[in-house]
Design a protein around this motif. Structure first.
Motif, mmCIF file in Angstrom:
data_model
loop_
_atom_site.group_PDB
_atom_site.id
_atom_site.type_symbol
_atom_site.label_atom_id
_atom_site.label_comp_id
_atom_site.label_asym_id
_atom_site.label_seq_id
_atom_site.Cartn_x
_atom_site.Cartn_y
_atom_site.Cartn_z
ATOM 1 N N GLU A 181 5.647 12.485 -0.588
ATOM 2 C CA GLU A 181 4.788 11.322 -0.805
ATOM 3 C C GLU A 181 4.005 11.034 0.471
ATOM 4 O O GLU A 181 4.568 11.012 1.568
ATOM 5 C CB GLU A 181 5.660 10.116 -1.162
ATOM 6 C CG GLU A 181 4.902 8.836 -1.329
ATOM 7 C CD GLU A 181 5.806 7.626 -1.521
ATOM 8 O OE1 GLU A 181 5.268 6.532 -1.644
ATOM 9 O OE2 GLU A 181 7.048 7.796 -1.518
ATOM 10 N N ARG A 182 2.694 10.816 0.320
ATOM 11 C CA ARG A 182 1.864 10.448 1.477
ATOM 12 C C ARG A 182 2.021 8.958 1.748
ATOM 13 O O ARG A 182 1.946 8.149 0.836
ATOM 14 C CB ARG A 182 0.399 10.750 1.217
ATOM 15 C CG ARG A 182 0.050 12.204 1.289
ATOM 16 C CD ARG A 182 -1.452 12.337 1.144
ATOM 17 N NE ARG A 182 -1.831 13.720 1.058
ATOM 18 C CZ ARG A 182 -2.495 14.347 2.022
ATOM 19 N NH1 ARG A 182 -2.868 13.710 3.094
ATOM 20 N NH2 ARG A 182 -2.804 15.610 1.884
ATOM 21 N N LEU A 183 2.201 8.623 3.008
ATOM 22 C CA LEU A 183 2.304 7.217 3.398
ATOM 23 C C LEU A 183 1.090 6.834 4.220
ATOM 24 O O LEU A 183 0.611 7.611 5.038
ATOM 25 C CB LEU A 183 3.572 6.989 4.237
ATOM 26 C CG LEU A 183 4.907 7.354 3.578
ATOM 27 C CD1 LEU A 183 6.048 7.106 4.559
ATOM 28 C CD2 LEU A 183 5.114 6.565 2.297
ATOM 29 N N SER A 184 0.600 5.623 4.021
ATOM 30 C CA SER A 184 -0.513 5.145 4.841
ATOM 31 C C SER A 184 0.018 4.817 6.231
ATOM 32 O O SER A 184 1.220 4.610 6.428
ATOM 33 C CB SER A 184 -1.156 3.906 4.201
ATOM 34 O OG SER A 184 -0.233 2.837 4.198
ATOM 35 N N GLU A 185 -0.881 4.753 7.202
ATOM 36 C CA GLU A 185 -0.465 4.511 8.584
ATOM 37 C C GLU A 185 0.227 3.163 8.767
ATOM 38 O O GLU A 185 1.051 2.999 9.657
ATOM 39 C CB GLU A 185 -1.675 4.597 9.513
ATOM 40 C CG GLU A 185 -2.217 5.999 9.632
ATOM 41 C CD GLU A 185 -3.430 6.087 10.554
ATOM 42 O OE1 GLU A 185 -3.649 5.144 11.342
ATOM 43 O OE2 GLU A 185 -4.130 7.102 10.481
ATOM 44 N N ASP A 186 -0.089 2.196 7.913
ATOM 45 C CA ASP A 186 0.517 0.863 8.058
ATOM 46 C C ASP A 186 1.725 0.658 7.147
ATOM 47 O O ASP A 186 2.237 -0.445 7.024
ATOM 48 C CB ASP A 186 -0.540 -0.225 7.801
ATOM 49 C CG ASP A 186 -1.177 -0.121 6.427
ATOM 50 O OD1 ASP A 186 -0.963 0.899 5.745
ATOM 51 O OD2 ASP A 186 -1.879 -1.069 6.028
ATOM 52 N N ASP A 187 2.227 1.727 6.539
ATOM 53 C CA ASP A 187 3.393 1.625 5.675
ATOM 54 C C ASP A 187 4.600 1.216 6.520
ATOM 55 O O ASP A 187 4.887 1.837 7.556
ATOM 56 C CB ASP A 187 3.652 2.980 4.999
ATOM 57 C CG ASP A 187 4.688 2.858 3.882
ATOM 58 O OD1 ASP A 187 5.852 2.534 4.186
ATOM 59 O OD2 ASP A 187 4.310 3.090 2.728
ATOM 60 N N PRO A 188 5.308 0.188 6.117
ATOM 61 C CA PRO A 188 6.459 -0.298 6.907
ATOM 62 C C PRO A 188 7.575 0.743 7.044
ATOM 63 O O PRO A 188 8.340 0.699 8.011
ATOM 64 C CB PRO A 188 6.953 -1.530 6.143
ATOM 65 C CG PRO A 188 6.318 -1.466 4.803
ATOM 66 C CD PRO A 188 5.093 -0.619 4.919
ATOM 67 N N ARG A 189 7.646 1.712 6.155
ATOM 68 C CA ARG A 189 8.696 2.736 6.247
ATOM 69 C C ARG A 189 8.493 3.610 7.491
ATOM 70 O O ARG A 189 9.445 4.175 8.011
ATOM 71 C CB ARG A 189 8.712 3.606 4.996
ATOM 72 C CG ARG A 189 9.205 2.824 3.770
ATOM 73 C CD ARG A 189 9.143 3.663 2.536
ATOM 74 N NE ARG A 189 7.754 3.767 2.091
ATOM 75 C CZ ARG A 189 7.354 4.415 1.016
ATOM 76 N NH1 ARG A 189 8.227 5.069 0.280
ATOM 77 N NH2 ARG A 189 6.098 4.452 0.676
ATOM 78 N N LEU A 190 7.239 3.724 7.965
ATOM 79 C CA LEU A 190 6.982 4.515 9.165
ATOM 80 C C LEU A 190 7.514 3.806 10.410
ATOM 81 O O LEU A 190 7.832 4.439 11.396
ATOM 82 C CB LEU A 190 5.485 4.808 9.325
ATOM 83 C CG LEU A 190 4.913 5.759 8.294
ATOM 84 C CD1 LEU A 190 3.409 5.886 8.486
ATOM 85 C CD2 LEU A 190 5.573 7.115 8.399
ATOM 86 N N ALA A 191 7.570 2.493 10.370
ATOM 87 C CA ALA A 191 8.074 1.717 11.512
ATOM 88 C C ALA A 191 9.583 1.596 11.475
ATOM 89 O O ALA A 191 10.176 1.040 12.393
ATOM 90 C CB ALA A 191 7.406 0.344 11.540
ATOM 91 N N GLY A 192 10.197 2.079 10.392
ATOM 92 C CA GLY A 192 11.656 1.992 10.282
ATOM 93 C C GLY A 192 12.129 0.627 9.845
ATOM 94 O O GLY A 192 13.301 0.295 10.013
ATOM 95 N N ASN A 193 11.232 -0.166 9.260
ATOM 96 C CA ASN A 193 11.595 -1.527 8.844
ATOM 97 C C ASN A 193 12.235 -1.586 7.475
ATOM 98 O O ASN A 193 12.725 -2.617 7.075
ATOM 99 C CB ASN A 193 10.349 -2.437 8.850
ATOM 100 C CG ASN A 193 9.780 -2.586 10.245
ATOM 101 O OD1 ASN A 193 10.493 -2.429 11.236
ATOM 102 N ND2 ASN A 193 8.491 -2.872 10.322
ATOM 103 N N VAL A 194 12.175 -0.478 6.728
ATOM 104 C CA VAL A 194 12.726 -0.511 5.372
ATOM 105 C C VAL A 194 13.866 0.478 5.265
ATOM 106 O O VAL A 194 13.906 1.507 5.821
ATOM 107 C CB VAL A 194 11.623 -0.179 4.325
ATOM 108 C CG1 VAL A 194 12.214 -0.093 2.955
ATOM 109 C CG2 VAL A 194 10.542 -1.221 4.373
#
Length: 194
Positions: A181-194
């Motif tokens: 799945e492609r994630l956008s740059e502001d997706d919270p999963r990239l920051a480890g928040n989810v």
């Protein structure tokens, strides 16, 4: 074949041509399709994937050049017999020792079981490993060959990513086993928040 005197003149002409070109962002052109395209039909065999949406760009692309700091000291690349076999470099590169004219052939081959490029140091004309070079010489020349082939692979990948639309990028990732799945740059999963 150009002479040393012709080289500065050629560079000046190239620089003048580059300076005379209008500057256009490549990202502005990437998603434009040339007119009058016809559909492409392909017979896709087992183990193959069709990559749709490939487009030719403006005919030029800036890429990273090979870094000569990786050149093997005391050795000169004097020939190569290379091809891309299903996207993998294959063949040989020939180096000549500057001091004694020894020739070292570096094989370039993809090793499927371990999924990596191999660079065996070979005898110049026989199908066997070299025996007239030290381990240090072989290591330096293999690093030289690896750096050149690495640049070749990177440039080919960059050109491929330039001509690939999002549809083709998705198909390339899927064919590579990376159909995630492609994630956008502001997706919270990239920051480890989810």
């Amino acid at each position: 074949m150009s002479t040393n005197r012709e080289e500065p003149e050629r560079r000046e002409r190239q620089q003048a041509a580059i300076e005379g070109m209008a500057r256009i962002s490549l990202s502005d052109l990437r998603d434009q399709s040339p007119p009058n395209l016809t559909a492409l039909y392909a017979d896709v065999q087992d183990g193959q994937a069709l990559i749709p949406g490939l487009k030719m760009g403006i005919g030029a692309l800036t890429v990273q050049r090979w870094d000569p700091s990786f050149a093997a000291a005391g050795w000169t690349l004097h020939g190569a017999d290379l091809t891309l076999d299903m996207g993998h470099p294959f063949g040989a590169m020939f180096y000549r020792n500057d001091a004694d004219n020894r020739v070292l052939r570096i094989g370039v081959q993809w090793h499927p079981p371990v999924q990596q490029l191999e660079f065996p140091a070979l005898h110049p004309s026989k199908p066997e490993l070299t025996s007239n070079c030290s381990d240090e010489e072989v290591a330096a020349v293999v690093l030289d060959a690896r750096s050149r082939i690495g640049t070749l692979v990177a440039v080919n990948a960059q050109i491929g990513s330039f001509v690939a639309a999002h549809e083709s990028e998705d198909a390339i990732l899927e064919a590579s086993g990376l159909g995630l799945e492609r994630l956008s740059e502001d997706d919270p999963r990239l920051a480890g928040n989810v």
